[in-house]
Design a protein around this motif. Structure first.
Motif, PDB file in Angstrom:
ATOM      1  N   LYS A 186     -16.343   3.791   8.743  1.00  0.00           N
ATOM      2  CA  LYS A 186     -15.055   3.648   8.160  1.00  0.00           C
ATOM      3  C   LYS A 186     -14.456   2.246   7.910  1.00  0.00           C
ATOM      4  CE  LYS A 186     -13.691   8.165   9.858  1.00  0.00           C
ATOM      5  NZ  LYS A 186     -12.833   8.910  10.770  1.00  0.00           N
ATOM      6  N   ILE A 187     -15.133   1.108   8.037  1.00  0.00           N
ATOM      7  CA  ILE A 187     -14.574  -0.175   8.273  1.00  0.00           C
ATOM      8  C   ILE A 187     -14.817  -0.642   6.836  1.00  0.00           C
ATOM      9  CG2 ILE A 187     -15.040  -2.763   8.898  1.00  0.00           C
ATOM     10  CD1 ILE A 187     -13.396  -1.571  11.028  1.00  0.00           C
ATOM     11  N   VAL A 188     -13.634  -1.232   6.231  1.00  0.00           N
ATOM     12  CA  VAL A 188     -13.958  -2.106   4.988  1.00  0.00           C
ATOM     13  C   VAL A 188     -13.459  -3.496   5.489  1.00  0.00           C
ATOM     14  CG1 VAL A 188     -13.364  -2.696   2.485  1.00  0.00           C
ATOM     15  CG2 VAL A 188     -13.323  -0.167   3.372  1.00  0.00           C
ATOM     16  N   SER A 189     -14.337  -4.436   5.359  1.00  0.00           N
ATOM     17  CA  SER A 189     -13.662  -5.947   5.673  1.00  0.00           C
ATOM     18  C   SER A 189     -13.389  -6.506   4.422  1.00  0.00           C
ATOM     19  CB  SER A 189     -15.121  -6.690   6.211  1.00  0.00           C
ATOM     20  OG  SER A 189     -15.461  -6.489   7.729  1.00  0.00           O
ATOM     21  N   ILE A 190     -11.906  -6.932   4.511  1.00  0.00           N
ATOM     22  CA  ILE A 190     -11.189  -7.726   3.424  1.00  0.00           C
ATOM     23  C   ILE A 190     -11.189  -9.262   3.681  1.00  0.00           C
ATOM     24  CG2 ILE A 190      -9.307  -7.695   1.983  1.00  0.00           C
ATOM     25  CD1 ILE A 190     -10.217  -4.782   1.605  1.00  0.00           C
ATOM     26  N   ASN A 191     -11.670  -9.985   2.877  1.00  0.00           N
ATOM     27  CA  ASN A 191     -11.224 -11.430   3.163  1.00  0.00           C
ATOM     28  C   ASN A 191      -9.851 -11.822   3.012  1.00  0.00           C
ATOM     29  OD1 ASN A 191     -10.942 -14.111   2.997  1.00  0.00           O
ATOM     30  ND2 ASN A 191     -12.908 -14.488   2.131  1.00  0.00           N
ATOM     31  N   THR A 204     -11.880   3.151  -4.767  1.00  0.00           N
ATOM     32  CA  THR A 204     -13.307   3.499  -4.636  1.00  0.00           C
ATOM     33  C   THR A 204     -13.367   4.778  -3.633  1.00  0.00           C
ATOM     34  OG1 THR A 204     -13.958   1.283  -5.127  1.00  0.00           O
ATOM     35  CG2 THR A 204     -15.673   2.838  -4.203  1.00  0.00           C
ATOM     36  N   TYR A 205     -12.951   4.660  -2.584  1.00  0.00           N
ATOM     37  CA  TYR A 205     -13.017   5.593  -1.673  1.00  0.00           C
ATOM     38  C   TYR A 205     -12.294   6.903  -2.353  1.00  0.00           C
ATOM     39  CZ  TYR A 205     -11.874   8.885   2.193  1.00  0.00           C
ATOM     40  OH  TYR A 205     -12.182   9.794   3.138  1.00  0.00           O
ATOM     41  N   VAL A 222      -5.447 -10.413  -2.212  1.00  0.00           N
ATOM     42  CA  VAL A 222      -5.842  -9.543  -1.146  1.00  0.00           C
ATOM     43  C   VAL A 222      -5.348  -8.073  -1.517  1.00  0.00           C
ATOM     44  CG1 VAL A 222      -5.518  -9.025   1.484  1.00  0.00           C
ATOM     45  CG2 VAL A 222      -5.505 -11.350   0.659  1.00  0.00           C
ATOM     46  N   PHE A 223      -4.517  -7.888  -1.974  1.00  0.00           N
ATOM     47  CA  PHE A 223      -3.842  -6.739  -2.410  1.00  0.00           C
ATOM     48  C   PHE A 223      -5.039  -5.864  -3.438  1.00  0.00           C
ATOM     49  CE2 PHE A 223      -1.050  -3.374  -4.637  1.00  0.00           C
ATOM     50  CZ  PHE A 223      -1.292  -2.419  -3.690  1.00  0.00           C
ATOM     51  N   GLY A 224      -5.098  -6.808  -4.250  1.00  0.00           N
ATOM     52  CA  GLY A 224      -6.399  -6.305  -5.376  1.00  0.00           C
ATOM     53  C   GLY A 224      -7.577  -5.920  -4.683  1.00  0.00           C
ATOM     54  N   LYS A 225      -7.912  -6.590  -3.681  1.00  0.00           N
ATOM     55  CA  LYS A 225      -9.161  -6.008  -2.903  1.00  0.00           C
ATOM     56  C   LYS A 225      -9.119  -4.793  -2.160  1.00  0.00           C
ATOM     57  CE  LYS A 225     -10.028 -11.052  -1.841  1.00  0.00           C
ATOM     58  NZ  LYS A 225     -10.265 -11.927  -1.043  1.00  0.00           N
ATOM     59  N   ILE A 226      -7.753  -4.618  -1.497  1.00  0.00           N
ATOM     60  CA  ILE A 226      -7.352  -3.291  -0.874  1.00  0.00           C
ATOM     61  C   ILE A 226      -7.480  -2.450  -1.944  1.00  0.00           C
ATOM     62  CG2 ILE A 226      -5.457  -2.421   0.235  1.00  0.00           C
ATOM     63  CD1 ILE A 226      -5.171  -4.854   1.709  1.00  0.00           C
ATOM     64  N   THR A 227      -6.967  -2.610  -3.017  1.00  0.00           N
ATOM     65  CA  THR A 227      -7.027  -1.159  -4.020  1.00  0.00           C
ATOM     66  C   THR A 227      -8.295  -0.921  -4.503  1.00  0.00           C
ATOM     67  OG1 THR A 227      -6.017  -2.645  -5.742  1.00  0.00           O
ATOM     68  CG2 THR A 227      -4.241  -1.621  -4.651  1.00  0.00           C
ATOM     69  N   ILE A 234       0.947  -1.231   0.104  1.00  0.00           N
ATOM     70  CA  ILE A 234       0.235   0.141   0.013  1.00  0.00           C
ATOM     71  C   ILE A 234       0.702   1.300   0.033  1.00  0.00           C
ATOM     72  CG2 ILE A 234      -1.788   1.339   1.153  1.00  0.00           C
ATOM     73  CD1 ILE A 234      -2.632  -1.465   2.382  1.00  0.00           C
ATOM     74  N   VAL A 235       1.904   1.093   0.885  1.00  0.00           N
ATOM     75  CA  VAL A 235       2.871   2.506   0.929  1.00  0.00           C
ATOM     76  C   VAL A 235       3.403   2.659  -0.377  1.00  0.00           C
ATOM     77  CG1 VAL A 235       5.172   2.914   1.798  1.00  0.00           C
ATOM     78  CG2 VAL A 235       3.481   2.123   3.399  1.00  0.00           C
TER      79      VAL A 235
END
Ligand code: ADP
Length: 200
Positions: free
Chosen positions: A165-170, A188-189, A178-183, A21-22
């Motif tokens: 503010k929570i996004v639950s990521i599987n 979107t945000y 997992v990184f794809g879900k995070i991005t 992410i960084v």
């Protein structure tokens, strides 16, 4: 500014995801676990003090964590954004963080909660024990860290849910997925200022 908290039990992969992410969003990484391990490695009196807690799988007292975090964060108030990894871990820390950020008018934007089942956590932590060299990656201590997480840190989900503010990521898939879900969540945000509550 983009301020993110990455939240999840020990072994959920927060450290790995934070590094990615960084790099992608050009944020400053603030990991209280890393800060503590640096003190231990430098063999400072603070390092000796915190090692007692870490080696037992206990949380380091809030006062110590907050002091070190404030000091580190204040060096980076002009950064494009911050990512908090392994912090906050108690309600007290979360409240103090809100106060600090409020003062600087730089609120938390998104809280990424990386979810992984308990069996998987245990297996991952035991698997990494050999190469991590971390004195807190032994079976007994790992189990204790997971218990401490459930008791003291899980209540933060509700705290940040109330703030919307929570996004639950599987987190039970390979690192890149997992990184794809995070991005997806972060992009979107950034585009819409909307929080996706859960990404499977
Ligand atoms: P993990 O998520 O795998 O437990 P961390 O590096 O985040 O790894 O934390 C390692 C240890 O450092 C914790 O078990 C705890 O003792 C201490 N620690 C790190 N961050 C905090 C915090 N915010 N509050 C209290 N203790 C902390």
């Amino acid at each position: 500014m983009l301020n993110i908290i990455i939240f999840g039990p020990p072994g959920s992969g927060k450290g790995t995801q934070s590094a990615k992410i960084v790099e992608k969003y050009n944020l400053v990484h603030l990991s209280t676990g890393d800060l503590m391990r640096e003190e231990i490695a430098r063999d400072t009196p603070l390092g000796w003090e915190v090692k007692k807690y870490i080696d037992k799988g206990m949380l380091v007292p809030d006062e110590i964590i907050m002091r070190e975090l404030y000091e580190k964060a204040s060096e980076h108030l002009d950064a494009p954004g911050l990512i908090f990894d392994g912090f906050p871990r108690t309600i007290v820390q979360a409240e103090m963080l809100d106060q600090m950020l409020e003062k600087h008018k730089m609120p938390i934007d998104v809280v990424l909660s990386v979810d992984v089942s308990e069996e998987e956590l245990f297996q991952r932590l035991m698997g990494r024990a050999e190469d991590s060299g971390r004195s807190d990656d032994t079976a007994e201590i790992v189990l204790h860290r997971i218990e401490v997480y459930k008791e003291q840190t899980l209540p933060l989900i509700e705290f940040y849910q109330k703030q919307g503010k929570i996004v639950s990521i599987n987190g039970m898939s390979p690192v890149e997925e997992v990184f794809g879900k995070i991005t997806t969540a972060v992009d979107t945000y950034l585009e819409t200022r909307e929080i996706i509550p859960a990404i499977e």
